[in-house]
Design an enzyme around this catalytic site. Structure first.
Site, PDB file in Angstrom:
ATOM      1  N   VAL A 274       0.839  -1.195   0.000  1.00 56.25           N
ATOM      2  CA  VAL A 274       0.000   0.000   0.000  1.00 56.25           C
ATOM      3  C   VAL A 274       0.879   1.253   0.000  1.00 56.25           C
ATOM      4  CG1 VAL A 274      -1.972  -1.045   1.154  1.00 56.25           C
ATOM      5  CG2 VAL A 274      -0.093  -0.151   2.535  1.00 56.25           C
ATOM      6  N   ASN A 276       2.101   5.421  -1.380  1.00 57.09           N
ATOM      7  CA  ASN A 276       2.550   6.184  -2.540  1.00 57.09           C
ATOM      8  C   ASN A 276       3.877   5.694  -3.106  1.00 57.09           C
ATOM      9  OD1 ASN A 276       0.365   8.089  -2.631  1.00 57.09           O
ATOM     10  ND2 ASN A 276       1.126   8.815  -0.669  1.00 57.09           N
ATOM     11  N   GLU A 298      -2.032  -8.074  -3.523  1.00 61.13           N
ATOM     12  CA  GLU A 298      -3.184  -7.980  -2.627  1.00 61.13           C
ATOM     13  C   GLU A 298      -4.195  -6.965  -3.135  1.00 61.13           C
ATOM     14  OE1 GLU A 298      -1.882  -8.277   1.676  1.00 61.13           O
ATOM     15  OE2 GLU A 298      -2.854  -6.341   1.576  1.00 61.13           O
TER      16      GLU A 298
END
Ligand code: COA
Length: 511
Positions: A274, A276, A298
């Site tokens: 997950v 930036n 995921e």
């Protein structure tokens, strides 16, 4: 069997249609003390109406002086209508397995809410094996209910199959905001039995389908159906900043070396965590030379979609979408064109150690801090304050072909070094971490002893402001440490964190 789009309702099964009720009525079927398995993964596919009504019920009960709390199990993080609303009402007794909601985080760190941060691949089996007690309710968002009662899943799968299988009663939210073209994108594997009967999972390619596009539910378990029309929570990605671009650059250069002998020219399936920085790496791949890439990951982020559009990525397997609002609009409008190239699976399969090891996934995840020996902290600020959770990073890091962890070399405007003498909490041990990257450079730790790793991490990854201090610590530890295999000065090893908590910076004052 396709959803009849012209039909005003998406509940095509007539016996189930009788169970349609308001969110308030459905919420009244959840009792204090219940353990509730809810859908939802990184802001996609979570129930949006019943949790709000449940939170209202809880607040009213509290107002009357009655205790009312439930335990909430999900796929991963959800949205403000679920985590936010229930946390605000003080309605969560135990939360698992991953969250990123500010109010939930605040309550957990205030010691007001119990939180169990477990590997995402462990969640379903912990429930199936009975480790977590009985699951009372499954509260699941779906796209539609077909005539024969099967469910078209929504924008995430997460643990929905297991919640439905294990719960005593099931509440469905049918969200007409979700595109009907999601039908056919999912792959629900129903063959995973508990040990000693568990056999191999027959998945040998990232884009392969081994199950059914539909979830199944015995109709007598369904106690309520609520109709909604509400968008997923999706946050915008920041444009990659300079540090993210530099980190991406180091990883791409490293991968270019790897394909000269060790890895196939189209790499191995990519897992991208997950945030930036992870997204910046995907942006970098878009501009890079690699072709025919695959992904076994995921979440599908913006960068993955861009790679699919450019043709650089041939297929992506995940358990959920996690897109910016702009990208979501574009994907929802063109869903049929992605259906053959994207597979959404239960997270017990997307994160399964057996598959990750078999496919040889390249795992790339963010971190809070790493120490000079390569231990990684992904979850706790200053050793005690939870940020989000381990998510799937451990599933991928331990079992991948390569495990890469990345972060800028400093945090909080330079008052914190992300490379420290000893991490203040360990999620991924030195045994699970092969590569550490910051904007300063990349340390390839494979084949190195602890002291060799320490020198390399300091040389390649530490910020110049902290390099001399780290080296000084290492040299003194090598001289004075009780053992010389992994030299440490135990009275000092967490001193940087301690100094930050006392003085607001890790550097000694004279610096
Ligand atoms: N010490 C203290 N705070 C730190 C820190 C450190 N060493 N490193 C980062 N932070 C803070 C940042 O300052 C920021 O604080 P803010 O919200 O007050 O601005 C916050 O942590 C998030 O950091 P950011 O730089 O925005 O990182 P990110 O969005 O790339 O997330 C993780 C980094 C580690 C929090 C995130 O990757 C994560 O939750 N990982 C665990 C789960 C995971 O890997 N999932 C993927 C598996 S598929």
């Amino acid at each position: 069997m396709a959803i009849a789009t012209q039909n005003s309702t998406r509940v095509l099964n007539s016996s189930l249609a009788h169970k349609i009720m308001t969110a308030e009525e459905a919420a009244s079927l959840i009792q204090s003390g219940d353990q509730v398995g809810m859908s939802g993964f990184t802001g996609s596919g979570y129930p949006k109406a019943v949790p709000v009504e449940l939170a209202r019920r809880i607040a009213e009960a509290n107002f009357r002086g009655q205790e009312f709390q439930v335990s909430v199990f999900t796929g991963a993080s959800t949205g403000p209508e679920l985590d936010g609303a229930l946390a605000m009402a003080g309605g969560i007794h135990l939360r698992l397995p991953y969250q990123s909601d500010p109010e939930t985080r605040k309550r957990i760190n205030a010691g007001e809410m119990d939180y169990m941060d477990i590997h995402l691949s462990h969640v379903t089996q912990f429930v199936e094996y009975g480790f977590l007690g009985k699951l009372n309710v499954a509260l699941i968002e779906v796209t539609a209910i077909l005539e024969d009662g099967r469910l078209v899943p929504s924008s995430s799968i997460g643990n929905n199959k297991t919640w439905i299988d294990q719960a005593e009663r099931v509440i469905l939210e049918v969200n007409s905001w979700q595109p009907v073209a999601l039908e056919g994108m999912h792959d629900i594997y129903y063959g995973l039995e508990a040990p000693p009967k568990r056999g191999p999972i027959p998945l040998v390619k990232p884009g392969q389908r081994i199950g059914s596009p539909y979830l199944e539910v015995p109709s007598d378990k369904v106690v309520a159906i609520v109709l909604t029309d509400a968008p997923d929570r999706n946050s915008a990605f920041k444009a990659p900043d300079q540090a993210s671009r530099q980190i991406a650059g180091h990883i791409l250069e490293f991968l270019s070396w790897e394909v000269q002998g060790r890895m196939p020219a189209n790499l191995l399936p990519l897992q991208s965590g997950v945030g930036n920085i992870a997204n910046a790496v995907l942006f970098g791949l878009e501009e890079g030379k690699f072709e025919d890439l695959t992904s076994y990951t995921e979440v599908i982020q913006d960068g993955m979609i861009r790679l699919l559009k450019s043709g650089k990525l041939t297929c992506a397997s995940a358990t959920a979408f996690s897109l910016s609002p702009e990208m979501l609009t574009e994907v929802n409008a063109n869903m049929p064109s992605y259906r053959d190239r994207i597979v959404l699976r239960p997270q017990e399969i997307s994160n399964h150690p057996e598959i990750i090891r078999r496919l040889g996934v390249i795992a790339m995840n963010g971190m809070i801090e790493a120490d000079i020996y390569g231990n990684v902290n992904s979850t706790h600020v200053m050793g005690s304050r939870i940020q989000n959770g381990i998510g799937g990073s451990g599933d991928f890091a331990r079992n991948g072909y390569l495990s890469i962890f990345m972060a800028p070399s400093i945090a909080q405007r330079g008052t914190i070094s992300t490379i420290v003498p000893m991490v203040s909490h360990i999620d991924h041990t030195e045994h699970d971490v092969q590569v550490v990257v910051t904007e300063q450079g990349l340390a390839d730790l494979r084949g190195l002893s602890p002291r060799q790793r320490a020198r390399l991490i300091i040389e390649k990854c530490a910020n110049p402001d902290y390099k001399a201090l780290l080296l000084d610590y290492l040299v003194r530890a090598e001289r004075l440490s009780y053992g010389k295999h992994t030299p440490h000065l135990l009275t000092e090893s967490l001193g940087w964190h301690n100094r930050y908590l006392r003085c607001g910076q890790m550097l000694p004052r004279e610096n």
